[in-house]
Design a protein around this motif. Sequence first.
Motif, short mmCIF file in Angstrom:
data_model
loop_
_atom_site.label_atom_id
_atom_site.label_comp_id
_atom_site.label_asym_id
_atom_site.label_seq_id
_atom_site.Cartn_x
_atom_site.Cartn_y
_atom_site.Cartn_z
N ALA A 112 -23.81 -7.79 2.51
CA ALA A 112 -24.71 -8.94 2.42
C ALA A 112 -23.91 -10.22 2.66
CB ALA A 112 -25.40 -8.99 1.06
N ASP A 113 -24.61 -11.20 3.19
CA ASP A 113 -24.01 -12.48 3.55
C ASP A 113 -23.83 -13.33 2.30
OD1 ASP A 113 -23.46 -15.08 4.45
OD2 ASP A 113 -24.78 -14.89 6.19
N LYS A 114 -22.57 -13.56 1.94
CA LYS A 114 -22.25 -14.27 0.69
C LYS A 114 -22.64 -15.75 0.71
CE LYS A 114 -17.48 -15.28 1.97
NZ LYS A 114 -16.09 -14.98 1.69
N THR A 115 -23.08 -16.28 1.85
CA THR A 115 -23.52 -17.68 1.86
C THR A 115 -24.91 -17.85 1.25
OG1 THR A 115 -24.44 -17.56 4.11
CG2 THR A 115 -22.10 -18.18 3.89
N PHE A 116 -25.58 -16.74 0.96
CA PHE A 116 -26.88 -16.79 0.29
C PHE A 116 -26.65 -16.61 -1.21
CE2 PHE A 116 -27.87 -15.71 4.60
CZ PHE A 116 -29.05 -16.40 4.87
N ASN A 117 -27.30 -17.44 -2.02
CA ASN A 117 -27.11 -17.38 -3.47
C ASN A 117 -27.46 -16.03 -4.08
OD1 ASN A 117 -26.25 -20.03 -3.58
ND2 ASN A 117 -28.27 -20.84 -4.03
N THR A 118 -28.36 -15.33 -3.48
CA THR A 118 -28.84 -14.06 -4.06
C THR A 118 -28.32 -12.84 -3.31
OG1 THR A 118 -30.84 -14.21 -2.70
CG2 THR A 118 -30.98 -15.11 -4.95
N TYR A 119 -27.16 -12.96 -2.65
CA TYR A 119 -26.70 -11.85 -1.80
C TYR A 119 -26.45 -10.56 -2.58
CZ TYR A 119 -21.76 -12.52 -3.15
OH TYR A 119 -20.58 -12.59 -3.82
N ASP B 295 -13.30 -6.73 1.41
CA ASP B 295 -12.44 -7.87 1.07
C ASP B 295 -11.04 -7.67 1.65
OD1 ASP B 295 -14.34 -9.31 -0.30
OD2 ASP B 295 -13.62 -8.76 -2.30
N SER B 296 -10.72 -6.44 2.05
CA SER B 296 -9.38 -6.13 2.54
C SER B 296 -9.22 -6.58 4.00
CB SER B 296 -9.12 -4.62 2.45
OG SER B 296 -9.84 -3.93 3.46
N LEU B 297 -7.98 -6.64 4.44
CA LEU B 297 -7.68 -7.00 5.83
C LEU B 297 -8.36 -6.02 6.79
CD1 LEU B 297 -6.17 -8.85 7.76
CD2 LEU B 297 -4.16 -7.40 7.49
N GLN B 298 -8.29 -4.72 6.48
CA GLN B 298 -8.93 -3.72 7.33
C GLN B 298 -10.44 -3.94 7.40
OE1 GLN B 298 -8.11 0.34 6.22
NE2 GLN B 298 -9.42 1.18 7.80
N GLY B 299 -11.05 -4.26 6.25
CA GLY B 299 -12.48 -4.54 6.22
C GLY B 299 -12.86 -5.75 7.05
N LYS B 300 -12.06 -6.80 6.96
CA LYS B 300 -12.31 -8.01 7.76
C LYS B 300 -12.19 -7.70 9.26
CE LYS B 300 -12.73 -10.78 4.22
NZ LYS B 300 -14.09 -11.04 3.76
N GLU B 301 -11.22 -6.84 9.61
CA GLU B 301 -11.07 -6.44 11.01
C GLU B 301 -12.28 -5.64 11.49
OE1 GLU B 301 -8.77 -7.35 13.31
OE2 GLU B 301 -8.08 -8.71 11.75
N LEU B 302 -12.79 -4.75 10.64
CA LEU B 302 -13.98 -3.98 11.01
C LEU B 302 -15.17 -4.90 11.25
CD1 LEU B 302 -13.81 -0.84 8.69
CD2 LEU B 302 -13.68 -0.88 11.19
N LEU B 303 -15.34 -5.89 10.40
CA LEU B 303 -16.43 -6.84 10.60
C LEU B 303 -16.33 -7.49 11.98
CD1 LEU B 303 -16.61 -8.58 7.08
CD2 LEU B 303 -18.19 -6.86 8.03
N LYS B 304 -15.12 -7.86 12.37
CA LYS B 304 -14.93 -8.45 13.70
C LYS B 304 -15.30 -7.47 14.80
CE LYS B 304 -11.18 -11.59 12.44
NZ LYS B 304 -9.74 -11.84 12.55
N TRP C 259 -17.34 -5.05 14.67
CA TRP C 259 -18.78 -4.84 14.65
C TRP C 259 -19.56 -6.12 14.96
CZ3 TRP C 259 -18.37 -2.21 9.23
CH2 TRP C 259 -17.82 -0.94 9.38
N ASN C 260 -18.88 -7.20 15.29
CA ASN C 260 -19.50 -8.50 15.58
C ASN C 260 -20.33 -9.02 14.40
OD1 ASN C 260 -18.48 -8.84 18.25
ND2 ASN C 260 -19.96 -7.29 18.93
N LEU C 261 -19.79 -8.82 13.21
CA LEU C 261 -20.44 -9.35 12.01
C LEU C 261 -19.58 -10.49 11.45
CD1 LEU C 261 -21.50 -6.04 10.22
CD2 LEU C 261 -22.96 -7.62 11.49
N SER C 262 -20.24 -11.45 10.89
CA SER C 262 -19.55 -12.61 10.30
C SER C 262 -18.65 -12.18 9.16
CB SER C 262 -20.60 -13.59 9.79
OG SER C 262 -20.02 -14.52 8.91
#
Length: 185
Positions: free
Chosen positions: A94-101, A134-143, A145-148
Amino acid sequence: MQSTIDILKTRRSVKKFNDKKVSKDDLENILSAAVNAPTGMNAQSPKILVIQRKDIIERFSKWNKSFYPEELQSQLPVDFDPFYNASTLIIVLADKTFNTYVEDGSLVIGNILNAASSLGIGSCWIHRAKEEFDSLQGKELLKVWNLSENYVGIGHVVLGYPSDDFKLTDKKIKDDFIVYLDDII
């Protein structure tokens, strides 16, 4: 199909599945229930990632296990599978920029669990998605997958048909689970 109240009262986590893959029709019905979960201001902050390839699920399972606390890892059998050999893995971000994520993602997971149960499909909410993404590997996967990078892990849901020896057990409810305040206030 069971009544909604019966499903909500009898759904249990399944941790032993047979080898049968969740059918496309059943999966689509479950995902339809998931996307219809309520979200704050109908912002629909979650993303639902679906994996049914066994080799990829196994890689995610090993990754998930790496986030177990060391003292727990040492107590588990070497071949322990945190995803219980399920045929389907759903990851909810979920997108953490939303208060209710967190609430939004949790409601999506709740709908997945209950929809699966209504179809006779076993499910279990598996934690550590937050740590993974939250890990470096997770952040790389988001990239990849073209996810923010604003997406954070809420949870995993494993799905599959329960093994033949799965038994539905009664849930023991704590006496003080519900507190009526009318007589106290």
